[in-house]
Design a protein around this motif. Structure first.
Motif, mmCIF file in Angstrom:
data_model
loop_
_atom_site.group_PDB
_atom_site.id
_atom_site.type_symbol
_atom_site.label_atom_id
_atom_site.label_comp_id
_atom_site.label_asym_id
_atom_site.label_seq_id
_atom_site.Cartn_x
_atom_site.Cartn_y
_atom_site.Cartn_z
ATOM 1 N N UNK A 121 3.961 10.289 -7.253
ATOM 2 C CA UNK A 121 5.070 10.746 -8.092
ATOM 3 C C UNK A 121 6.448 10.334 -7.607
ATOM 4 N N UNK A 122 6.506 9.420 -6.641
ATOM 5 C CA UNK A 122 7.799 8.950 -6.135
ATOM 6 C C UNK A 122 8.399 7.979 -7.151
ATOM 7 N N UNK A 123 9.499 8.385 -7.769
ATOM 8 C CA UNK A 123 10.076 7.575 -8.853
ATOM 9 C C UNK A 123 10.646 6.256 -8.359
ATOM 10 N N UNK A 124 11.178 6.260 -7.157
ATOM 11 C CA UNK A 124 11.757 5.010 -6.638
ATOM 12 C C UNK A 124 10.650 3.984 -6.416
ATOM 13 N N UNK A 125 9.540 4.450 -5.855
ATOM 14 C CA UNK A 125 8.408 3.544 -5.665
ATOM 15 C C UNK A 125 7.883 3.060 -7.014
ATOM 16 N N UNK A 162 -6.742 -0.177 -4.123
ATOM 17 C CA UNK A 162 -6.302 -1.350 -3.354
ATOM 18 C C UNK A 162 -5.091 -1.998 -4.019
ATOM 19 N N UNK A 163 -4.017 -2.159 -3.268
ATOM 20 C CA UNK A 163 -2.815 -2.748 -3.867
ATOM 21 C C UNK A 163 -3.035 -4.154 -4.389
ATOM 22 N N UNK A 210 0.837 -1.193 0.000
ATOM 23 C CA UNK A 210 0.000 0.000 0.000
ATOM 24 C C UNK A 210 0.877 1.250 0.000
ATOM 25 N N UNK A 211 1.941 1.183 0.797
ATOM 26 C CA UNK A 211 2.844 2.323 0.893
ATOM 27 C C UNK A 211 3.540 2.576 -0.448
ATOM 28 N N UNK A 227 3.048 5.917 -2.649
ATOM 29 C CA UNK A 227 4.193 6.771 -2.981
ATOM 30 C C UNK A 227 4.344 6.910 -4.498
ATOM 31 N N UNK A 228 4.162 5.786 -5.206
ATOM 32 C CA UNK A 228 4.279 5.834 -6.668
ATOM 33 C C UNK A 228 3.191 6.732 -7.256
ATOM 34 N N UNK A 229 2.001 6.619 -6.693
ATOM 35 C CA UNK A 229 0.885 7.425 -7.201
ATOM 36 C C UNK A 229 1.119 8.905 -6.971
#
Lengths: 176, 404
Positions: free
Chosen positions: A17-21, A67-68, A8-9, A13-15
């Motif tokens: 805009x976190x590029x690493x996620x 939901x992941x 979920x985290x 984070x990806x949603x």
């Protein structure tokens, strides 16, 4: 942090805009998306294009996945849609593609390669929608509920279609 | 295939079908084609020949034919059984360089240059050198179509991977190449030169930042994708979006390297107990110790003079690198105490290369005659002194690739 919380985290984070996620999501799902796309179109070049576009869509719309546990099915379905759109746009039809490895395998088990060629021919006779259904079920291991959530319809409807497709495959592959 | 006990025919078919479909779908895992190039024997054994049986109509003719066949067979067997001559390596003083031979067509030939007397030996056409194998009998180069070719020291193509590949690093035993590709999104893959099998590692080198409202996976920064093998031949150091990671040969992340970022490149020491971390974006080098579990500890950080393009000496005692205005060599335990080897012509130089005996350094200086298209190959002693011009000026294609 549990596995579910971790997923979920990463998704959140990806949603945002976190590029690493986002890179973690690519690593986790890229291969599945490519394989399903290949079953649908049987064209490695088209797979490249389709999956690229699928990730662009994912980058923009990741926030809509709440939901992941639905993420994998969603990503695969985006890849399937992009593949089918590219096929329609280019009027491309699946062709039997022989990879070099298959030829090499003839040294050890010719029957295995004949089965792959037969399978490719049998898949070609199906609609792209049916090929996608088989790939989602048997390549990525999604269950009927997960498939129906992204393709529409009901889980029982998906099960019925899969059973019909399997019967047809069995006949086409002379596996009786 | 056998059915499992108690399994219905339908369930057995479903199981077999799933396995077959997965085998079919695996084509998408790695769209590269690996081929042994025809006409060479360096990787393949002697070809088997099919001997057609025949029937004799007459006894005398049969005897005569048998005698001829026996002699021919003996000759063939002698040829087949004769051991392959060992591959001839590059001479210890030979440096491989790309020379732009046709600017309009962008054709780049590979030549071996003697660091001793500057003598040129043409090796192959249309290729850009990536690196020489550890035993110096082969090198790997990219072609105009970005295919990857392994070529002998005499210019014979040995094996090839089609499709785009930008970098390739040799395993310590020279049996495998770790490929960085940008074909279908950046990816790493292992090419086993003995079996010709290629498999993609499930680690993505890089996912670029969102730009213009989208994201593309096909873009890779020039400095990324530089990989490094552990001397054990079983682990590799890979740049990723999240920083450097140690991975095994199945692509399983063994350990991330703390303190590294997406702008990091790692260089494993030949002895395996150190990793040199370069962050060119922030302009520093960090020396890390590595234990048996790949846990790292920062021993020293050097940021003055924008240190970049580090290269371990083959004896693992020193590191050569470029600073603002110098080519320097530092002891592995004292980066800050680096001694200046050369101050001339190094402003636009990139990676220096050590000679196999660790006694000399070669580097390419660009911008000769004020034209970025001209380069010179220089050689200097590790102790410093005057640099010798081995080859200058020559048309260069702008690539940093050469190797010693």
């Amino acid at each position: 942090m549990s596995g579910a919380e971790q997923s979920l985290s990463v998704l959140a984070r990806a949603a945002s805009g976190d590029e690493i996620a986002f890179a973690q999501l690519v690593e986790a799902h890229h291969a599945d998306m490519r394989r399903v796309s290949y079953v649908v179109c049987a064209d490695a070049d088209l797979v490249d294009e389709a999956v690229q576009q699928a990730w662009q869509i994912a980058w923009r719309k990741l926030g809509t996945v709440r939901h992941p546990d639905r993420l994998r099915a969603w990503l695969v379905s985006v890849a399937v849609n992009e593949t089918r759109q590219l096929m329609r746009r280019g009027r491309r039809h699946p062709e039997v593609e022989l990879r070099p490895g298959w030829a090499a395998d003839f040294d050890t088990d010719p029957a295995a390669d004949v089965r792959l060629i037969d399978l490719a021919a049998a898949l070609r006779r199906l609609s792209s929608e049916d090929r996608a259904l088989l790939a989602m079920r048997y390549v990525t291991g999604l269950n009927a509920t997960e498939i129906s959530a992204v393709t529409g319809g009901t889980p029982s409807g998906v099960r019925t279609r899969l059973a019909r497709l399997l019967r047809r495959m069995r006949e086409d592959l002379n596996d009786v | 295939m056998m059915s499992k006990a108690g399994e219905s025919p339908e369930a057995a078919f479903e199981r077999r079908f799933a396995a077959l479909l997965n085998e079919y779908a695996a084509v998408a895992d790695w769209p590269f084609d690996a081929n042994q190039v025809a006409g060479t024997a360096a990787l393949g054994g002697p070809r088997r020949r099919n001997l057609m049986p025949f029937r004799a109509a007459f006894v005398p003719l049969l005897i005569a034919c048998l005698a001829v066949a026996a002699i021919a067979g003996a000759l063939v067997a002698a040829r087949l059984l004769r051991p392959e001559p060992p591959p001839v390596p590059f001479a210890p003083d030979e440096v491989l360089v790309n020379i732009l031979t046709d600017r309009r067509e962008g054709r780049t030939d590979v030549v071996a240059v003697s660091a001793g007397d500057g003598e040129l030996r043409p090796i192959s056409v249309d290729g850009i050198v990536l690196s020489i194998s550890p035993d110096r009998t082969r090198f790997v180069a990219t072609g105009v179509d970005a295919s990857l070719t392994v070529i002998s020291a005499h210019g014979d193509a040995i094996a090839q991977v089609t499709r785009e590949a930008t970098r390739a690093t040799w395993s310590p035993d020279g049996r495998r190449l770790l490929i960085t590709s940008v074909w279908s999104g950046p990816e790493y893959a292992l090419w086993d030169l003995e079996t010709n099998a290629i498999r993609r590692l499930p680690i993505s080198p890089y996912v670029p930042s969102a730009a213009a409202g989208g994201v593309t996976l096909t873009w890779i920064k020039e400095r990324l994708g530089l990989t490094s093998w552990a001397p054990d031949g079983r682990h590799v150091l890979l740049p990723t979006q999240g920083g450097l990671v140690v991975a095994d040969l199945d692509g399983v992340r063994v350990r991330p390297i703390p303190g590294t970022t997406r702008d990091s490149v790692g260089y494993w020491s030949p002895t395996g107990d150190r990793i040199l971390h370069e962050n060119r974006e922030d302009g520093y080098l960090a020396m890390l110790s590595v234990d048996a579990d790949f846990a790292t500890e920062v021993l020293e950080v050097l940021s003055t003079g924008s240190p970049r393009f580090p290269e371990w000496s083959p004896d693992a005692l020193e590191i050569a690198f470029i600073t603002d205005d110098s080519l320097v060599v530092a002891d592995r335990d004292n980066l800050a105490g680096a001694r200046v080897v050369l101050r001339e012509n190094v402003r636009d130089a990139s990676y220096p290369r050590w000679s196999p005996d660790s006694k000399q350094l070669a580097f390419l200086a660009r911008g000769i005659f004020g034209d970025p298209g001209f380069a010179g190959l220089y050689v200097v002693s590790r102790e410093g002194g005057n640099a010798r011009v081995v080859l200058a000026p020559f048309h260069a294609d702008g690539s940093e690739s050469f190797d010693w």
